[in-house]
Design an enzyme around this catalytic site. Structure first.
Site, short mmCIF file in Angstrom:
data_model
loop_
_atom_site.label_atom_id
_atom_site.label_comp_id
_atom_site.label_asym_id
_atom_site.label_seq_id
_atom_site.Cartn_x
_atom_site.Cartn_y
_atom_site.Cartn_z
CB SER A 16 11.16 -8.31 -5.89
OG SER A 16 9.99 -7.56 -5.71
NE ARG A 68 -7.22 -11.11 12.37
CZ ARG A 68 -6.49 -10.82 11.31
NH1 ARG A 68 -5.34 -10.22 11.44
NH2 ARG A 68 -6.88 -11.14 10.10
CG MET A 93 0.42 -10.23 0.94
SD MET A 93 0.21 -8.50 0.44
CE MET A 93 -1.41 -8.60 -0.30
CB ILE A 95 -4.88 -7.03 8.97
CG1 ILE A 95 -5.54 -6.81 7.60
CG2 ILE A 95 -5.27 -5.92 9.95
CD1 ILE A 95 -7.04 -6.87 7.59
CG ASN A 110 2.36 -1.68 4.46
OD1 ASN A 110 2.87 -2.75 4.12
ND2 ASN A 110 1.18 -1.28 4.00
CG HIS A 112 -0.87 0.30 -0.13
ND1 HIS A 112 -1.52 -0.90 0.08
CD2 HIS A 112 -1.72 1.07 -0.86
CE1 HIS A 112 -2.71 -0.86 -0.48
NE2 HIS A 112 -2.86 0.33 -1.06
CB SER A 139 2.07 5.22 -0.46
OG SER A 139 1.29 5.84 -1.45
CD GLU A 146 -7.79 5.14 9.20
OE1 GLU A 146 -8.41 5.52 8.22
OE2 GLU A 146 -7.22 5.91 10.00
CG LEU A 147 -5.83 -2.27 5.55
CD1 LEU A 147 -4.69 -3.19 5.95
CD2 LEU A 147 -6.97 -3.04 4.90
CG ASP A 148 -3.12 -0.45 3.17
OD1 ASP A 148 -2.05 -0.87 3.62
OD2 ASP A 148 -3.88 -1.15 2.46
CD GLU A 177 5.57 -1.79 -5.36
OE1 GLU A 177 4.42 -1.59 -5.02
OE2 GLU A 177 6.05 -2.93 -5.47
#
Ligand code: GRF
Length: 221
Positions: A16, A68, A93, A95, A110, A112, A139, A146-148, A177
């Site tokens: 969306s 990965r 979704m 990392i 990103n 979030h 945000s 660093e994740l988020d 959003e």
């Protein structure tokens, strides 16, 4: 009119937010070219939005890669081939590993669903409700290792209503959003937005705090 910003959008789900970007481009608000949509999920609904808009899309399923790092390398190459100015993670979704990040540092953002630094990771609505928060939000930040955890460019705040469930909160936040993402990508088309030494700079000036989405759909301090 200046050259349009070339953006590659990464998705995993209904898309969306991708649709909001496409609509904003079609209405003339956003001077962008979405050159490529990449999904790590084969049946992601967002792929249809890309197809309808005539945007090239690629499915790169992480499950088909043994390691990965192999997925990350393939994804990095796929993004790089399109030479985007900006990479937008819109409900992606996975990392982001160092191999993907390195070539796009400062050019990858990103979305979030929380008021970072609160609630990095998943399940943000439930966590906000359990904490008794009166406000929630979304945000947009520069992606770092660093994740988020990267510098936050912009935020939208919504009130938590009595009786809210994670689902009701998510449905009220979703349209906000979309507006936040459009306004933030617009910022990249109209201003020089940079990530420097862990801070956000707009037109050379450091932002003291995340820009906030106003009711007129614009961002301001
Ligand atoms: C958004 O709520 C975003 O905050 C989260 O995933 C959702 C993506 O929705 N990370 P969509 O695929 O753009 O509809």
């Amino acid at each position: 009119m200046s050259r349009s910003l070339k953006a590659t959008v990464l998705i995993s789900g209904s898309g969306s937010n991708l649709k909001a970007l496409i609509s904003a481009r079609e209405s003339g608000r956003l001077n962008i070219e979405i050159n490529h949509v990449i999904s790590n999920v084969a049946n992601a609904g967002g792929l249809e939005h890309a197809e309808k808009a005539g945007i090239r899309s690629t499915v790169l399923e992480h499950g088909t890669f043994g390691r990965r790092e192999d997925f990350d390398r393939a994804l990095a190459l796929l993004i790089a081939a399109g030479k985007p100015d900006l990479v937008v993670l819109a409900g992606f979704m996975r990392i982001i590993g160092p191999q993907i990040l390195e070539p796009f540092q400062g050019r990858m953002i990103n979305l979030h669903p929380s008021l970072l630094p609160l609630y990095r990771g998943t399940d943000t609505y439930r966590r906000a409700l359990e904490a008794g928060d009166h406000q929630h939000g979304a945000s947009i930040h520069f992606v770092t290792e660093e994740l988020d955890g990267g510098p936050v460019i912009s935020q939208v705040v919504i009130p938590v209503e009595p009786g809210d469930s994670p689902d009701s909160l998510a449905s009220r936040l979703s349209p906000m959003e979309h507006r936040l993402l459009v306004a933030t990508v617009e910022l990249f088309t109209t201003h020089k937005v940079e990530c420097r030494k862990g801070s956000v700079f707009v037109d050379g000036a450091e932002t003291a705090a995340p820009l906030k989405l106003q009711t007129n759909g614009k961002l301001s301090a």
